[in-house]
Design an enzyme around this catalytic site. Structure first.
Site, PDB file in Angstrom:
ATOM      1  N   GLY A 175     -28.570 -75.731  42.266  1.00 21.93           N
ATOM      2  CA  GLY A 175     -29.492 -74.968  41.418  1.00 21.93           C
ATOM      3  C   GLY A 175     -28.785 -73.837  40.678  1.00 21.93           C
ATOM      4  O   GLY A 175     -29.408 -73.092  39.922  1.00 21.93           O
ATOM      5  N   LYS A 176     -27.451 -73.723  40.901  1.00 23.38           N
ATOM      6  CA  LYS A 176     -26.697 -72.621  40.280  1.00 23.38           C
ATOM      7  C   LYS A 176     -26.728 -72.693  38.758  1.00 23.38           C
ATOM      8  O   LYS A 176     -26.932 -71.703  38.069  1.00 23.38           O
ATOM      9  CB  LYS A 176     -25.231 -72.681  40.746  1.00 23.38           C
ATOM     10  CG  LYS A 176     -24.964 -71.761  41.874  1.00 23.38           C
ATOM     11  CD  LYS A 176     -23.506 -71.597  42.284  1.00 23.38           C
ATOM     12  CE  LYS A 176     -22.498 -72.583  41.818  1.00 23.38           C
ATOM     13  NZ  LYS A 176     -21.154 -72.404  42.396  1.00 23.38           N
TER      14      LYS A 176
ATOM     15  N   ASP B  53     -28.360 -79.737  41.898  1.00 28.93           N
ATOM     16  CA  ASP B  53     -28.087 -79.760  43.349  1.00 28.93           C
ATOM     17  C   ASP B  53     -28.200 -78.355  43.930  1.00 28.93           C
ATOM     18  O   ASP B  53     -29.207 -78.006  44.505  1.00 28.93           O
ATOM     19  CB  ASP B  53     -26.785 -80.485  43.707  1.00 28.93           C
ATOM     20  CG  ASP B  53     -25.577 -80.067  42.885  1.00 28.93           C
ATOM     21  OD1 ASP B  53     -25.623 -79.014  42.220  1.00 28.93           O
ATOM     22  OD2 ASP B  53     -24.563 -80.779  42.929  1.00 28.93           O
TER      23      ASP B  53
HETATM   24  N1  HPA Z   1     -22.396 -87.134  40.190  1.00 27.79           N
HETATM   25  C1  HPA Z   1     -21.857 -86.627  39.065  1.00 27.79           C
HETATM   26  N2  HPA Z   1     -21.849 -85.324  38.779  1.00 27.79           N
HETATM   27  C2  HPA Z   1     -22.419 -84.508  39.676  1.00 27.79           C
HETATM   28  C3  HPA Z   1     -22.997 -84.978  40.862  1.00 27.79           C
HETATM   29  C4  HPA Z   1     -22.978 -86.351  41.133  1.00 27.79           C
HETATM   30  O1  HPA Z   1     -23.474 -86.849  42.180  1.00 27.79           O
HETATM   31  N3  HPA Z   1     -23.472 -83.902  41.524  1.00 27.79           N
HETATM   32  C5  HPA Z   1     -23.207 -82.833  40.756  1.00 27.79           C
HETATM   33  N4  HPA Z   1     -22.570 -83.169  39.637  1.00 27.79           N
END
Ligand code: HPA
Ligand code: MG
Length: 269
Positions: free
Chosen positions: A191-192, A189
């Site tokens: 990108g970290k 998400d």
């Molecule tokens: N679900 C579970 N773990 C996660 C998510 C998600 O949407 N985004 C980042 N880690």
């Protein structure tokens, strides 16, 4: 110096309606000054051409996608009230993974592979991806060895990302030196995690590093750089299942689903 990378168009970070992906896979050139995490040392591959010719960034799921009714799929009874919908059915995930395995083989040319699995969320994806790579290599009458190492980050509480992120895993990754390394992550998400891992892995002087991400989530200020192999690009919704958890629940669900408000409350810590 410029490197070839797949990048998100800036629009994708802000849009709430549709998905705009710019020049995906079409050898978008970005200058190394764009980011301090340039991966110009990542891809020492002779087969970047094959990667460039792939037109799609992955299966793009639009913001309006409501998912499938739970009634249409086989879901564990104990989670029924805790889920809103089936977002990506297990069969679709498996089929997509076969395609990613095919792309990986095309790029690494059936050479030995060191896989770095990001736990815990990546364990199913990693296992299915490695199995598919092995099966496809075998059916092409080629030999390739795979070795899997595990690494872990802790950064999520409930459905929120926390600031403190640290790597828990083998201290010594010197076995990566001179190897083709594939980092396998379930979800990208911000990108970290991907950036931190790439930086970490590079210190062990691998021959080549690629990243496979099953899901790339469109979040505000999300990852600018895409993984090399992307399963699905999804809207900014909290999903569970296929080893993705909400406070350790739902990993045992085969489909990727959207958690309901009831589910969030029930398993909140
Ligand atoms: N679900 C579970 N773990 C996660 C998510 C998600 O949407 N985004 C980042 N880690
Ligand atoms: Mg988690």
């Amino acid at each position: 110096m410029c490197v070839k990378r797949k990048v998100f168009h800036e629009n994708i970070l802000n849009t709430s309606h549709s998905v705009y992906l710019c020049k995906m896979g079409g050898c978008t050139n970005i200058c190394s000054s764009l980011s301090k995490y340039q991966f110009n040392s990542r891809s020492h591959m002779s087969t970047d051409m094959a990667a460039d010719q792939r037109k799609e960034p992955g299966v793009v799921i639009k913001d309006g996608w409501a998912g499938y009714s739970l009634e249409l799929f086989n879901c564990p009874e104990h989670y029924r009230g805790d889920l809103e919908c089936v977002y990506i059915p297990h069969g679709v995930i498996m089929n997509r993974i076969e395609c990613l395995a095919r792309d990986i083989l095309e790029d690494i040319g059936h050479h030995d592979l060191m896989v770095l699995c990001v736990l815990k969320g990546g364990y199913k994806f990693c296992s299915d991806l490695v199995e598919s790579v092995k099966a496809q290599s075998c059916s092409a009458n080629r030999r390739l060895t795979t070795r899997v190492e595990f690494i872990r980050f802790k950064s999520y509480l409930n459905d929120q990302s926390t600031e403190d992120m640290h790597i828990i895993g083998p201290d010594d990754l010197s076995m990566l030196k001179g190897k083709n390394v594939l980092i396998v992550e379930a979800i990208v998400d911000t990108g970290k995690t991907m950036r931190a891992l790439l930086q970490h892995v590079e210190t062990f002087q691998p021959k080549m590093v690629k990243v496979a991400g099953l899901l790339v989530k469109r979040v505000p200020h999300g990852a600018v750089e895409l993984p090399d192999y992307v399963g699905f690009v999804i809207p900014n919704r909290f999903v569970v299942g296929y080893a993705l958890d909400y406070n350790e629940y739902f990993r045992d669900l085969n489909h990727i689903c959207v958690i309901s408000e009831t589910g969030k409350q029930k398993y909140k810590v």
